[in-house]
Design a protein around this motif. Structure first.
Motif, mmCIF file in Angstrom:
data_model
loop_
_atom_site.group_PDB
_atom_site.id
_atom_site.type_symbol
_atom_site.label_atom_id
_atom_site.label_comp_id
_atom_site.label_asym_id
_atom_site.label_seq_id
_atom_site.Cartn_x
_atom_site.Cartn_y
_atom_site.Cartn_z
ATOM 1 N N ASP A 1 0.814 -1.218 0.000
ATOM 2 C CA ASP A 1 0.000 0.000 0.000
ATOM 3 C C ASP A 1 0.845 1.264 0.000
ATOM 4 O O ASP A 1 0.551 2.228 -0.705
ATOM 5 C CB ASP A 1 -0.930 0.000 1.221
ATOM 6 C CG ASP A 1 -2.027 -1.049 1.094
ATOM 7 O OD1 ASP A 1 -2.307 -1.470 -0.047
ATOM 8 O OD2 ASP A 1 -2.602 -1.444 2.124
ATOM 9 N N HIS A 2 1.914 1.274 0.798
ATOM 10 C CA HIS A 2 2.720 2.486 0.917
ATOM 11 C C HIS A 2 4.102 2.109 1.412
ATOM 12 O O HIS A 2 4.323 1.054 2.013
ATOM 13 C CB HIS A 2 2.068 3.496 1.871
ATOM 14 C CG HIS A 2 1.759 2.921 3.234
ATOM 15 N ND1 HIS A 2 2.700 2.782 4.224
ATOM 16 C CD2 HIS A 2 0.605 2.429 3.744
ATOM 17 C CE1 HIS A 2 2.143 2.242 5.294
ATOM 18 N NE2 HIS A 2 0.876 2.015 5.036
ATOM 19 N N LEU A 3 5.046 3.009 1.153
ATOM 20 C CA LEU A 3 6.410 2.905 1.648
ATOM 21 C C LEU A 3 6.714 4.153 2.471
ATOM 22 O O LEU A 3 6.034 5.174 2.339
ATOM 23 C CB LEU A 3 7.411 2.796 0.483
ATOM 24 C CG LEU A 3 7.353 1.541 -0.371
ATOM 25 C CD1 LEU A 3 8.312 1.666 -1.546
ATOM 26 C CD2 LEU A 3 7.692 0.312 0.450
ATOM 27 N N PRO A 4 7.722 4.101 3.331
ATOM 28 C CA PRO A 4 8.081 5.307 4.078
ATOM 29 C C PRO A 4 8.487 6.439 3.137
ATOM 30 O O PRO A 4 9.470 6.335 2.402
ATOM 31 C CB PRO A 4 9.266 4.846 4.936
ATOM 32 C CG PRO A 4 9.064 3.373 5.091
ATOM 33 C CD PRO A 4 8.459 2.922 3.795
ATOM 34 N N GLY A 5 7.697 7.510 3.113
ATOM 35 C CA GLY A 5 7.986 8.644 2.255
ATOM 36 C C GLY A 5 7.420 8.544 0.857
ATOM 37 O O GLY A 5 7.580 9.470 0.069
ATOM 38 N N ASP A 6 6.773 7.437 0.500
ATOM 39 C CA ASP A 6 6.218 7.257 -0.844
ATOM 40 C C ASP A 6 4.844 6.633 -0.687
ATOM 41 O O ASP A 6 4.711 5.474 -0.299
ATOM 42 C CB ASP A 6 7.134 6.372 -1.696
ATOM 43 C CG ASP A 6 6.692 6.335 -3.160
ATOM 44 O OD1 ASP A 6 5.665 6.965 -3.477
ATOM 45 O OD2 ASP A 6 7.374 5.692 -3.965
ATOM 46 N N ARG A 7 3.804 7.407 -1.006
ATOM 47 C CA ARG A 7 2.436 6.907 -0.810
ATOM 48 C C ARG A 7 1.950 6.089 -1.983
ATOM 49 O O ARG A 7 0.907 5.429 -1.876
ATOM 50 C CB ARG A 7 1.486 8.088 -0.592
ATOM 51 C CG ARG A 7 1.959 9.114 0.413
ATOM 52 C CD ARG A 7 2.433 8.486 1.724
ATOM 53 N NE ARG A 7 1.393 7.760 2.414
ATOM 54 C CZ ARG A 7 1.554 7.119 3.566
ATOM 55 N NH1 ARG A 7 2.740 7.106 4.126
ATOM 56 N NH2 ARG A 7 0.565 6.466 4.121
ATOM 57 N N HIS A 8 2.640 6.131 -3.103
ATOM 58 C CA HIS A 8 2.198 5.381 -4.283
ATOM 59 C C HIS A 8 3.393 4.561 -4.811
ATOM 60 O O HIS A 8 3.993 4.905 -5.832
ATOM 61 C CB HIS A 8 1.667 6.322 -5.364
ATOM 62 C CG HIS A 8 0.532 7.184 -4.897
ATOM 63 N ND1 HIS A 8 -0.756 6.705 -4.725
ATOM 64 C CD2 HIS A 8 0.498 8.502 -4.534
ATOM 65 C CE1 HIS A 8 -1.537 7.679 -4.303
ATOM 66 N NE2 HIS A 8 -0.812 8.780 -4.174
ATOM 67 N N PRO A 9 3.756 3.497 -4.136
ATOM 68 C CA PRO A 9 4.940 2.726 -4.562
ATOM 69 C C PRO A 9 4.646 1.876 -5.788
ATOM 70 O O PRO A 9 3.509 1.437 -6.020
ATOM 71 C CB PRO A 9 5.232 1.854 -3.339
ATOM 72 C CG PRO A 9 3.893 1.657 -2.697
ATOM 73 C CD PRO A 9 3.133 2.946 -2.925
ATOM 74 N N LYS A 10 5.664 1.666 -6.574
ATOM 75 C CA LYS A 10 5.575 0.779 -7.718
ATOM 76 C C LYS A 10 5.763 -0.665 -7.258
ATOM 77 O O LYS A 10 6.437 -0.928 -6.266
ATOM 78 C CB LYS A 10 6.625 1.139 -8.760
ATOM 79 C CG LYS A 10 6.453 2.529 -9.364
ATOM 80 C CD LYS A 10 7.529 2.796 -10.396
ATOM 81 C CE LYS A 10 7.366 4.188 -11.003
ATOM 82 N NZ LYS A 10 8.425 4.471 -12.002
ATOM 83 N N PRO A 11 5.203 -1.621 -7.969
ATOM 84 C CA PRO A 11 5.401 -3.022 -7.573
ATOM 85 C C PRO A 11 6.844 -3.457 -7.776
ATOM 86 O O PRO A 11 7.551 -2.952 -8.656
ATOM 87 C CB PRO A 11 4.442 -3.789 -8.488
ATOM 88 C CG PRO A 11 4.232 -2.883 -9.665
ATOM 89 C CD PRO A 11 4.314 -1.483 -9.135
ATOM 90 N N ALA A 12 7.283 -4.374 -6.961
ATOM 91 C CA ALA A 12 8.632 -4.933 -7.044
ATOM 92 C C ALA A 12 8.551 -6.332 -7.637
ATOM 93 O O ALA A 12 7.718 -7.158 -7.204
ATOM 94 C CB ALA A 12 9.285 -4.967 -5.659
ATOM 95 N N TRP A 13 9.423 -6.596 -8.608
ATOM 96 C CA TRP A 13 9.484 -7.906 -9.256
ATOM 97 C C TRP A 13 10.715 -8.644 -8.724
ATOM 98 O O TRP A 13 11.831 -8.130 -8.798
ATOM 99 C CB TRP A 13 9.574 -7.769 -10.773
ATOM 100 C CG TRP A 13 8.315 -7.251 -11.403
ATOM 101 C CD1 TRP A 13 8.028 -5.963 -11.710
ATOM 102 C CD2 TRP A 13 7.188 -8.028 -11.806
ATOM 103 N NE1 TRP A 13 6.780 -5.871 -12.287
ATOM 104 C CE2 TRP A 13 6.238 -7.129 -12.357
ATOM 105 C CE3 TRP A 13 6.876 -9.383 -11.760
ATOM 106 C CZ2 TRP A 13 5.011 -7.555 -12.856
ATOM 107 C CZ3 TRP A 13 5.654 -9.811 -12.255
ATOM 108 C CH2 TRP A 13 4.737 -8.905 -12.795
ATOM 109 N N LEU A 14 10.493 -9.828 -8.196
ATOM 110 C CA LEU A 14 11.557 -10.655 -7.660
ATOM 111 C C LEU A 14 11.621 -11.967 -8.433
ATOM 112 O O LEU A 14 10.612 -12.443 -8.970
ATOM 113 C CB LEU A 14 11.333 -10.947 -6.164
ATOM 114 C CG LEU A 14 11.038 -9.743 -5.259
ATOM 115 C CD1 LEU A 14 10.763 -10.210 -3.842
ATOM 116 C CD2 LEU A 14 12.178 -8.756 -5.294
#
Length: 480
Positions: free
Chosen positions: A316-329
């Motif tokens: 939903d959110h990251l510290p300092g970023d309310r609209h994070p992009k998805p991470a591909w692993l």
């Protein structure tokens, strides 16, 4: 001092392990041993952050002058192979299931104005704003560290290698990880029947290539992919009576095109306190389509099909970023159940603990503070900082919470490296000093005042010295 050791029974054992490591470290020093040993103590006992190398000669525990300090950094000798074995023999943190987690990343020692320093490369440095990345000359170091399971700023640094201009980063990293795992197996940290060692990489690495290079070791590779990669599913079953050459790759899976995504093999939803709801979806047995270019140019025989599990993590959110992009692993393990899927992305989040270690090295211990010219002296100082940090990690059960008036109390066992360093001066008073007493001497004459330097240092260019061909056609055109 009465608050130094807690009445838990772990204090005397931790004190013995720390004292033994200090003796082993002193035995690894083959030239200027006493000064290098005292210099490591000065880094740990100095007041505040290390801002000046010469000022360490005034720190508690340092009994020699600043001339001996510079002489040890420039002309001392350390048996690096022996020191690496000492670090591998220390107690290491493990995940909840008992497996070792190793993180690999590069940290840069920036030297933009050091025109007389050889072996500098252009280091990628992020700016404060988005899109503000820069390329600054410096010495990049590849660091391998063992991670702890929970949220913490502690890691166990096991190895560091300075990348040279002619090095292939992937080849050097694979060899470095192989040597670290071999030392860990020799030290008894992994035995037959134990879960594979999890090795974590960020987006700057090619996890498929590393998984192929480390396939003969008990490791599981987990790395982040760029969002523009294209992978392939396995080839479907061949229909009877079909003629022609059988294909090696199935349908495409473009990470940037949701239209190519089928239903995931496994999907989980987890509620977290820091990132909100974490949705993980995984597709099994995906592989890249390799060609005889770049890293695979010299590969003999058919190119391998390196299958693994593709994971898409959305929070939903990251510290300092309310609209994070998805991470591909991408994980080298296949057929993972939902529990292993959550274990993979949660372990990848622990990889960022290594950033706290780099910040501790640079901002507190003064790793990049000295303005050294010789890369060998930089390597020597780097290993001195790694050894000092290892002593801080071993001193965690012994340190008292010497907090400042405006700081909150830390729970037992949750002291940060900076707080442990505040109390290391008291801990050092209970430890044996392996360094001998200094001998009387006097400073050398130096260069006469007013005389000019008749032997100026040579200038060195920055960047790669060897240009590798990206394809077979480019190699043939270059060689004629």
């Amino acid at each position: 001092m009465d608050r130094l050791l807690e009445d838990t029974g772990a204090g005397p054992l931790a004190l013995a392990v720390l004292a033994r490591f200090r003796r082993d470290f002193h035995a690894c020093l083959t030239a200027r041993a006493d000064e290098l040993s005292e210099l490591a103590d000065a880094v740990l006992c100095a007041d505040g952050a290390v801002r000046c190398l010469a000022a360490l000669s005034l720190a508690p525990g340092h009994r020699r002058g600043h001339g001996a300090l510079y002489d040890a950094v420039n002309c001392g000798r350390i048996e690096i192979a022996r020191l690496r074995r000492c670090l591998a023999g220390l107690p290491l943190p493990r995940a909840a299931d008992g497996r070792l987690m190793l993180a690999v990343d590069v940290s840069n020692w920036l030297r933009p104005g050091a025109a007389t320093s050889p072996d500098r490369l252009f280091c990628h440095v992020y700016g404060r704003g988005k899109g503000q990345a820069q390329m600054i000359p410096g010495w990049p170091y590849s660091v391998v560290a063992a991670l702890e399971p929970g949220r913490t700023s502690w890691t166990a640094v096991l190895d560091a290698i300075r990348l040279a201009p002619d090095d292939d980063e992937a080849e050097v990293t694979a060899a470095q990880v192989r040597e670290v795992i071999t030392r860990l197996i020799g030290a008894g940290h992994w035995r037959d029947g134990d879960p594979p060692i999890l090795v974590l990489f960020d987006a700057g690495y090619d996890p498929m290539r590393l998984a192929c290079q480390l396939a003969d070791l008990p490791v599981e590779v987990l790395g982040r992919l760029r969002s523009d990669r294209v992978l392939h599913f396995p080839v479907p079953a061949r229909q009877p009576g079909t003629n022609g050459r059988p294909p090696r790759h199935g349908r495409e899976f473009a990470l940037a095109d949701p239209g190519t995504w089928p239903e995931p093999t496994v999907a989980t939803t987890t509620a977290t306190t820091r990132y909100g709801t974490a949705i993980a979806r995984a597709w099994d047995r995906l592989h890249p389509r390799l060609t005889h270019r770049s890293a695979w140019l010299d590969h003999d025989g058919p190119l391998p099909v390196i299958e693994g599990t593709l994971i898409r993590l959305q929070v939903d959110h990251l510290p300092g970023d309310r609209h994070p992009k998805p991470a591909w692993l991408w994980s080298s393990a296949t057929g993972a159940p939902p529990a292993d899927l959550d274990r993979c992305w949660q372990a990848f989040l622990r990889r960022f603990d290594l950033e706290h270690t780099f910040r501790m090295f640079k901002q507190v211990l003064g790793w990049t503070t000295p303005k050294l010219r010789d890369p060998a002296a930089a390597d020597r100082w780097t290993w001195l900082i790694i050894t000092a940090y290892a002593q801080l990690r071993l001193a965690r059960p012994l340190a008292a919470d010497l907090r400042l008036p405006w700081e909150r109390p830390a729970p037992p066992g949750r002291l940060t490296p900076a707080r442990v360093r505040r109390g290391f001066r008291n801990i050092r008073a209970t430890l044996p000093c392996p360094a001998g007493a200094p001998k009387p001497g006097k400073p050398g004459p130096g260069r006469p005042p007013g005389s000019k330097n008749r032997r100026p240092a040579p200038r060195h260019d920055v960047g790669k010295k060897t240009k590798r061909a990206a394809s077979l056609k480019a190699r043939l055109e270059r060689t004629g």
